[in-house]
Design a protein around this motif. Structure first.
Motif, PDB file in Angstrom:
ATOM      1  N   VAL A  76       0.820  -1.222   0.000  1.00  0.00           N
ATOM      2  CA  VAL A  76       0.000   0.000   0.000  1.00  0.00           C
ATOM      3  C   VAL A  76       0.853   1.272   0.000  1.00  0.00           C
ATOM      4  N   GLU A  77       2.097   1.170  -0.349  1.00  0.00           N
ATOM      5  CA  GLU A  77       2.973   2.343  -0.349  1.00  0.00           C
ATOM      6  C   GLU A  77       2.518   3.369  -1.387  1.00  0.00           C
ATOM      7  N   ARG A  78       2.799   4.635  -1.110  1.00  0.00           N
ATOM      8  CA  ARG A  78       2.487   5.725  -2.035  1.00  0.00           C
ATOM      9  C   ARG A  78       3.766   6.467  -2.403  1.00  0.00           C
ATOM     10  N   HIS A  79       3.778   7.000  -3.618  1.00  0.00           N
ATOM     11  CA  HIS A  79       4.913   7.794  -4.063  1.00  0.00           C
ATOM     12  C   HIS A  79       4.877   9.181  -3.415  1.00  0.00           C
ATOM     13  N   GLN A  80       5.961   9.910  -3.587  1.00  0.00           N
ATOM     14  CA  GLN A  80       6.083  11.245  -3.003  1.00  0.00           C
ATOM     15  C   GLN A  80       4.972  12.163  -3.513  1.00  0.00           C
ATOM     16  N   PRO A  81       4.406  12.999  -2.629  1.00  0.00           N
ATOM     17  CA  PRO A  81       3.348  13.922  -3.054  1.00  0.00           C
ATOM     18  C   PRO A  81       3.878  15.163  -3.769  1.00  0.00           C
ATOM     19  N   ILE A  82       5.146  15.477  -3.549  1.00  0.00           N
ATOM     20  CA  ILE A  82       5.780  16.606  -4.237  1.00  0.00           C
ATOM     21  C   ILE A  82       7.004  16.076  -4.969  1.00  0.00           C
ATOM     22  N   TRP A  83       7.101  16.398  -6.236  1.00  0.00           N
ATOM     23  CA  TRP A  83       8.217  15.942  -7.061  1.00  0.00           C
ATOM     24  C   TRP A  83       9.542  16.467  -6.512  1.00  0.00           C
ATOM     25  N   THR A  84      10.536  15.603  -6.470  1.00  0.00           N
ATOM     26  CA  THR A  84      11.837  15.973  -5.917  1.00  0.00           C
ATOM     27  C   THR A  84      12.404  17.218  -6.586  1.00  0.00           C
ATOM     28  N   GLY A  85      12.265  17.306  -7.901  1.00  0.00           N
ATOM     29  CA  GLY A  85      12.806  18.443  -8.634  1.00  0.00           C
ATOM     30  C   GLY A  85      12.113  19.758  -8.330  1.00  0.00           C
ATOM     31  N   GLY A  86      10.969  19.695  -7.661  1.00  0.00           N
ATOM     32  CA  GLY A  86      10.240  20.917  -7.325  1.00  0.00           C
ATOM     33  C   GLY A  86      10.363  21.329  -5.873  1.00  0.00           C
ATOM     34  N   TYR A  87      11.104  20.533  -5.094  1.00  0.00           N
ATOM     35  CA  TYR A  87      11.238  20.836  -3.668  1.00  0.00           C
ATOM     36  C   TYR A  87      11.740  22.256  -3.427  1.00  0.00           C
ATOM     37  N   ILE A  88      12.834  22.608  -4.103  1.00  0.00           N
ATOM     38  CA  ILE A  88      13.460  23.908  -3.844  1.00  0.00           C
ATOM     39  C   ILE A  88      12.498  25.044  -4.163  1.00  0.00           C
ATOM     40  N   THR A  89      11.808  24.939  -5.288  1.00  0.00           N
ATOM     41  CA  THR A  89      10.859  25.991  -5.673  1.00  0.00           C
ATOM     42  C   THR A  89       9.750  26.134  -4.639  1.00  0.00           C
ATOM     43  N   VAL A  90       9.180  25.021  -4.227  1.00  0.00           N
ATOM     44  CA  VAL A  90       8.094  25.054  -3.234  1.00  0.00           C
ATOM     45  C   VAL A  90       8.590  25.633  -1.912  1.00  0.00           C
ATOM     46  N   ILE A  91       9.779  25.224  -1.495  1.00  0.00           N
ATOM     47  CA  ILE A  91      10.332  25.709  -0.228  1.00  0.00           C
ATOM     48  C   ILE A  91      10.632  27.202  -0.299  1.00  0.00           C
ATOM     49  N   VAL A  92      11.236  27.646  -1.406  1.00  0.00           N
ATOM     50  CA  VAL A  92      11.591  29.062  -1.536  1.00  0.00           C
ATOM     51  C   VAL A  92      10.341  29.940  -1.538  1.00  0.00           C
ATOM     52  N   VAL A  93       9.329  29.548  -2.297  1.00  0.00           N
ATOM     53  CA  VAL A  93       8.091  30.335  -2.340  1.00  0.00           C
ATOM     54  C   VAL A  93       7.457  30.397  -0.949  1.00  0.00           C
ATOM     55  N   SER A  94       7.491  29.286  -0.235  1.00  0.00           N
ATOM     56  CA  SER A  94       6.945  29.268   1.128  1.00  0.00           C
ATOM     57  C   SER A  94       7.753  30.172   2.053  1.00  0.00           C
ATOM     58  N   LEU A  95       9.074  30.134   1.916  1.00  0.00           N
ATOM     59  CA  LEU A  95       9.934  30.966   2.761  1.00  0.00           C
ATOM     60  C   LEU A  95       9.730  32.451   2.484  1.00  0.00           C
ATOM     61  N   VAL A  96       9.473  32.790   1.228  1.00  0.00           N
ATOM     62  CA  VAL A  96       9.183  34.193   0.893  1.00  0.00           C
ATOM     63  C   VAL A  96       7.950  34.659   1.667  1.00  0.00           C
ATOM     64  N   GLY A  97       6.954  33.801   1.752  1.00  0.00           N
ATOM     65  CA  GLY A  97       5.759  34.139   2.520  1.00  0.00           C
ATOM     66  C   GLY A  97       6.050  34.302   3.998  1.00  0.00           C
ATOM     67  N   ILE A  98       6.904  33.430   4.528  1.00  0.00           N
ATOM     68  CA  ILE A  98       7.269  33.528   5.946  1.00  0.00           C
ATOM     69  C   ILE A  98       8.032  34.823   6.211  1.00  0.00           C
ATOM     70  N   VAL A  99       8.943  35.170   5.306  1.00  0.00           N
ATOM     71  CA  VAL A  99       9.701  36.420   5.459  1.00  0.00           C
ATOM     72  C   VAL A  99       8.760  37.620   5.437  1.00  0.00           C
ATOM     73  N   GLY A 100       7.794  37.600   4.521  1.00  0.00           N
ATOM     74  CA  GLY A 100       6.818  38.690   4.462  1.00  0.00           C
ATOM     75  C   GLY A 100       6.043  38.824   5.759  1.00  0.00           C
ATOM     76  N   ALA A 101       5.647  37.684   6.331  1.00  0.00           N
ATOM     77  CA  ALA A 101       4.912  37.711   7.600  1.00  0.00           C
ATOM     78  C   ALA A 101       5.790  38.244   8.730  1.00  0.00           C
ATOM     79  N   ILE A 102       7.057  37.837   8.740  1.00  0.00           N
ATOM     80  CA  ILE A 102       7.974  38.295   9.792  1.00  0.00           C
ATOM     81  C   ILE A 102       8.189  39.808   9.704  1.00  0.00           C
ATOM     82  N   ILE A 103       8.314  40.321   8.481  1.00  0.00           N
ATOM     83  CA  ILE A 103       8.488  41.772   8.304  1.00  0.00           C
ATOM     84  C   ILE A 103       7.289  42.523   8.866  1.00  0.00           C
ATOM     85  N   LEU A 104       6.099  42.040   8.574  1.00  0.00           N
ATOM     86  CA  LEU A 104       4.895  42.707   9.075  1.00  0.00           C
ATOM     87  C   LEU A 104       4.804  42.618  10.596  1.00  0.00           C
ATOM     88  N   LEU A 105       5.126  41.453  11.140  1.00  0.00           N
ATOM     89  CA  LEU A 105       4.995  41.263  12.582  1.00  0.00           C
ATOM     90  C   LEU A 105       6.047  42.027  13.381  1.00  0.00           C
TER      91      LEU A 105
END
Length: 372
Positions: A76-105
């Motif tokens: 019943v194993e499942r493959h990765q939900p996010i493609w390995t080659g897209g990890y960096i892009t997803v992480i960077v976009v998420s971090l940009v959002g975190i940085v924006g929140a930190i600046i506001l806070l």
């Protein structure tokens, strides 16, 4: 008593803590917490523990994060939900959002140019888009009680984002005096800031207008560092088994927890040399010569020394199962196990040849399918 106490602690950590943090964040929509630092700590815990719990929960549900859609999985194993080659892009976009929140806070919004505030809101939107895509992507596990808990993280992040944006707009509106001199020297920037001053209650809408331009800039920068231009899309579509997946993975093979079966199926083909499909306990398995020899040797033990065979079988069942669980998703571990077993394989083969008049026949008939 000790086991009950441990169970209560585990239940509190796995269910109680997420529930309490979620409740705290939800109450924060209607009630403004006075202790901002404590609130920010709870928000950070929500995100960090959410990531940790999500990873652990999905691991329990047999999600193999390192397995791309092309890899053969089992049971019943499942493959990765996010493609390995897209990890960096997803992480960077998420971090940009975190940085924006930190600046506001970390700043009084009245001391920031309105354009900066709106761009921070935009960055938060980008992180929310990632969370929305994640929530949609993982819907196939939402029907499992444990799996459904993954949705708590995106929900909490949406609540946190809503609270931040609402609080900062309120903070701006409560101050009636805003000095033009802090809003940039460029006429173009000053013009934008002047427009934004007059419609501060619509900053969340203005933030939407900047989503695509900001995302475009981020992707251009990532391309310069080697990321694919469409990685933000392929991160979700270059997968199998999930909502947004566009790839069709090989059908999962049933695999016995007999650890030599695991080795035959999971090791590198050039080393473990699988030779055919077999059948064990009613389901198909991959077999190699080492597995066939080991089972033929077991047949001889069962015929000649049944009592000794039961002892060996009991020992093997006791320790084979945990070994199989440890190595089943790691090809190198399967390879090492195969090599370690090689001397025993030779010993088994010698015994078979000494005892059986037709040793290769005995070996060949192991795990033959009983039906087509």
């Amino acid at each position: 008593m000790g086991e009950l106490f441990i169970s209560l602690i585990v239940s509190f950590l796995t269910l109680g803590v997420p529930a309490l943090l979620s409740l705290y964040n939800f109450i924060g929509i209607f009630h403004e917490w006075k202790k901002k630092i404590l609130r920010h700590v709870f928000w950070a815990l929500t995100i960090l523990l959410g990531i940790f719990y999500t990873f652990g929960m999905m691991t329990l549900l047999d999600v193999i994060f390192e397995a791309e859609w092309t890899e053969q999985l089992y049971n019943v194993e499942r493959h990765q939900p996010i493609w390995t080659g897209g990890y960096i892009t997803v992480i960077v976009v998420s971090l940009v959002g975190i940085v924006g929140a930190i600046i506001l806070l970390s700043n009084n919004v009245n001391k920031l140019p309105p354009l900066t505030t709106v761009l921070c809101i935009t960055s938060i939107y980008l992180a929310l888009i990632i969370q929305l895509l994640w929530a949609i992507q993982c819907l196939p596990i939402a029907f499992d009680f444990v799996g459904a808990l993954y949705i708590l993280v995106p929900i909490n992040i949406f609540i946190i984002a809503f609270t931040i944006i609402r609080e900062k707009i309120k903070e701006w509106c409560n101050d009636e005096f805003h000095e033009d001199k802090i809003y940039g020297k460029s006429p173009f920037i000053k013009k934008i800031n002047s427009i934004l001053i007059k419609c501060s209650n619509k900053w969340p809408i203005w933030g939407l207008f900047f989503v695509i331009p900001m995302l475009g800039i981020i992707l251009i920068v990532l391309v310069l560092f080697g990321q694919e231009p469409d990685a933000i899309i392929k991160a979700w579509t270059e997968t199998s088994d999930w909502t947004l997946s566009l790839k069709e993975a090989p059908q999962n093979l049933p695999m016995d927890n007999h650890y030599l079966c695991t080795v035959a199926a999971g090791g590198h083909r050039k080393l473990v040399k699988p030779i055919r499909m077999g059948e064990r306990h009613g389901h198909r398995i991959i077999v190699n010569r080492q597995l066939l020899i080991a089972n033929a040797f077991e047949n001889i033990l069962e015929e000649k020394t049944p009592r000794f065979h039961r002892s060996i079988r009991s020992f093997y069942d006791k320790y084979g199962f945990p070994i199989a669980n440890l190595i089943r998703t790691h090809k190198v571990a399967c390879d090492i196990t195969y090599i370690i077993m090689k001397p025993l394989e030779w010993l088994f083969l010698i015994v078979i040849y000494l005892v059986d008049s037709k040793p290769e026949n005995r070996i060949a008939v192991q795990y033959l399918p009983t039906s087509k």
